[in-house]
Write an enzyme that holds these catalytic residues in place. Structure first.
Site, PDB file in Angstrom:
ATOM      1  N   GLU A 182     -29.733 -31.240 -33.286  1.00  0.00           N
ATOM      2  CA  GLU A 182     -29.360 -31.452 -34.680  1.00  0.00           C
ATOM      3  C   GLU A 182     -28.616 -32.782 -34.791  1.00  0.00           C
ATOM      4  O   GLU A 182     -27.882 -33.165 -33.884  1.00  0.00           O
ATOM      5  CB  GLU A 182     -28.438 -30.341 -35.172  1.00  0.00           C
ATOM      6  N   SER A 212     -28.923 -30.669 -39.044  1.00  0.00           N
ATOM      7  CA  SER A 212     -28.058 -29.568 -39.446  1.00  0.00           C
ATOM      8  C   SER A 212     -28.381 -29.179 -40.878  1.00  0.00           C
ATOM      9  O   SER A 212     -28.768 -30.022 -41.695  1.00  0.00           O
ATOM     10  CB  SER A 212     -26.594 -30.005 -39.340  1.00  0.00           C
ATOM     11  N   CYS A 240     -19.704 -21.638 -40.938  1.00  0.00           N
ATOM     12  CA  CYS A 240     -19.252 -22.756 -41.765  1.00  0.00           C
ATOM     13  C   CYS A 240     -19.666 -22.580 -43.223  1.00  0.00           C
ATOM     14  O   CYS A 240     -20.823 -22.265 -43.519  1.00  0.00           O
ATOM     15  CB  CYS A 240     -19.797 -24.068 -41.222  1.00  0.00           C
TER      16      CYS A 240
END
Length: 557
Positions: free
Chosen positions: A441, A467, A191
């Site tokens: 997370e 996260s 990501c």
């Protein structure tokens, strides 16, 4: 060679027969064997292209006189596991990854390894295996995903999570919400943003176990393929030179990695992973070392989610070599540290100049100390961590009233339902390594706060973790965790919590005699998952302050 135990001598004729069933000839069997651990899968965007990179690695190995053997490794997509019970399996998968690579390498007596991965938990699991086995090894990542574009702005998956929070507040139109879903993640790769995956892929360079460009070259680029070929050839060079991971993973290498992490404002998860890696290398890495490195290292970058810059822009500005070069010149990083490239860190870092915008020089740093902070106090006697660079400076020192939740999902519903107000401190407990189990997370609640415009007014404190895409005063890894009887287990709604990110403090303003009364008669609750792997994990995992490692006994360091 280790592989001679499998292939050499008359008594190994049956073994050679099996190898010839693979299509290998005598020359291929006789060459050094290089295991290629690959976490390719069709469910993880960061891994869907790794088979192609593995083929490039094999070319590099063969070109340097070795014989490659590819084998699979599992990998959890944190984005897809986020916000539900599946996230409990993410951190525990780190140990399975290390164990499975160890099993394959030892059972088949590989002479060297190339580790091809991407994404959080997979990267540290692979590096942990390299340190444990201490075979010549090179790590190569799949690279970051390109940024998407919405309304002319670069965006990533973290912006989609925040858009959901905006939708709950009624500040975004449904059509635009759909655009985020369609366009924020335009292709393969980890990501886009300095989240945990890209943090760890960058830190692998600073540690010396990956080649320059590992953390930033785009997933879909030809340069990434060339890097994979070079990684294969480099593993063979390490084998011939006798260069092993524990020659590279020295205390100085870990200090270098921490310095890079805090200079670029990486994920707080990287602290857990560096501690676990140090444990595998036979070294200790306490939070006091993290604190010391953070104090002396300036914050030079503000990448997503801490600032406006994407991983692609970081790469164009010089990436990891540029930051390391600046830190070496400022005597914040030991440039003499060894790398798999056969050169010291300074040799490839010093020639790359910083650009002054995406990467600032030390003289014009965002702050004189780093982007991560360790907090201690009566609410976290063994420590807690926060990504300080992702917190607005106006929110560094605050107090607020506790809003206590036993589950992440309950907190997210309360935030999205408008029940959490400015001035609250959301406390989510029993989400630690053992209590979760799995230390989930929590991008859902932090994104909901950001989406509703509360990330400068509401703090979140948890014994779980966040996260790397999280922004705001998200304080995680609170230790001891609630399941171990840590103070967080005894917080009540309305209690006042005070934090000071500059001074590294996190305190609960409750009298000691009142806390003692709350503790009276307390007994730990059984883990939420009573069967299977999570149950075994919950009974053996250590505190987050030790890296959530699996020791011979619970809490072993």
């Amino acid at each position: 060679m280790r592989s001679d135990l499998v292939k050499t001598g008359p008594d190994r004729m049956p073994h050679r027969s099996l190898l010839k069933a693979l299509g290998l000839d005598d020359a291929e069997i006789a060459r050094p064997w290089v295991g290629v651990a690959v976490s390719a899968s069709e469910i993880v965007p960061g891994h869907v292209h790794l088979d192609g990179l593995a083929e490039a690695v094999k070319i590099g190995i063969r070109s340097a006189g070795g014989t490659p053997f590819v084998f699979p490794v599992i990998g959890v997509c944190d984005g897809l596991a986020m916000g539900h019970s599946g996230m409990r399996f993410s951190l525990p998968s780190r140990e399975l990854i290390a164990d499975s690579i160890e099993i394959m390498a030892e059972a088949h007596r590989f002479d060297a390894l190339v580790l091809v991965g991407n994404c959080d938990k997979i990267v540290p699991g692979m590096l942990m295996a390299a340190a444990r086995l201490n075979l010549p090894a090179v790590y190569v990542s799949g690279g970051p995903m390109p940024a998407g574009r919405i309304e002319g702005r670069p965006v990533g998956v973290s912006h989609v999570f925040e858009a959901v929070g905006r939708a709950s507040a009624g500040t975004i139109k449904n059509g635009l919400l759909r655009d985020y879903e369609e366009n924020a993640c335009p292709g393969c790769g980890s990501c886009s943003g300095l989240f945990t995956a890209n943090s760890m892929n960058c830190l692998a360079e600073a540690l010396g176990l990956a080649l320059p460009g590992n953390g930033t070259l785009p997933a879909s680029s030809a340069a990434r393929i060339r890097l994979a070929k070079k990684a294969g050839a480099t593993a063979m060079a390490c084998l011939r030179a006798g260069l092993r991971p524990r020659h590279i993973l020295t205390p100085a290498a870990f200090a270098n990695a921490l310095a890079l992490d805090t200079a670029i404002g990486g994920s707080t998860n990287s602290i857990l992973h560096l501690q676990a890696l140090a444990h595998e290398a036979g070294l200790g890495l306490g939070l006091e070392t993290v604190e010391a490195v953070n104090r002396r290292t300036p914050n030079l970058c503000r990448l997503w989610p801490s600032g406006p810059w994407s991983m692609g822009e970081f790469a164009e500005a010089g990436g990891v070599p540029a930051v390391l070069g600046e830190l070496i010149r400022a005597d914040r990083v030991d440039g003499r540290s060894a790398t798999v490239a056969g050169r010291c860190l300074a040799d490839y870092a010093a020639a790359v100049a910083v650009d002054g915008s995406v990467i600032r020089p030390v003289r014009n740093a965002y702050s004189p100390s780093g982007g991560l902070a360790v907090l201690r106090g009566n609410l976290a006697p063994d420590g807690a961590v926060v990504k300080k660079s992702a917190v607005d400076p106006s929110f560094f020192r605050k107090s607020g009233r506790a809003r206590v939740f036993e589950f992440e999902e309950d907190a997210t519903r309360a935030i999205c339902g408008g029940e959490v107000k400015a001035g609250d401190v959301v406390v989510i407990r029993y989400e630690g390594p053992a209590g979760g189990p799995g230390m989930r997370e929590m991008l859902g609640p932090t994104s909901a706060l950001a989406g509703r415009g509360l990330d400068r007014d509401v703090a979140l404190v948890t014994d779980g973790r966040f996260s790397g895409a999280t922004r705001g005063a998200a304080i995680g890894h609170v230790s001891p965790e609630a399941a171990a009887g840590g103070p967080i287990a005894f917080v009540r709604n309305g209690d006042e919590i005070v934090f000071d990110l500059d001074r590294g403090r996190l305190n609960l303003l409750v009298k000691s005699e009142d806390m003692a009364a709350r503790r009276a008669g307390w007994t730990p609750s059984p883990p939420r998952a009573v069967n299977g792997y999570l149950s075994r994990y919950a009974h053996r995992v250590s505190s987050a302050s030790l890296g959530a490692i699996i020791g011979k006994e619970k809490g072993a360091s």
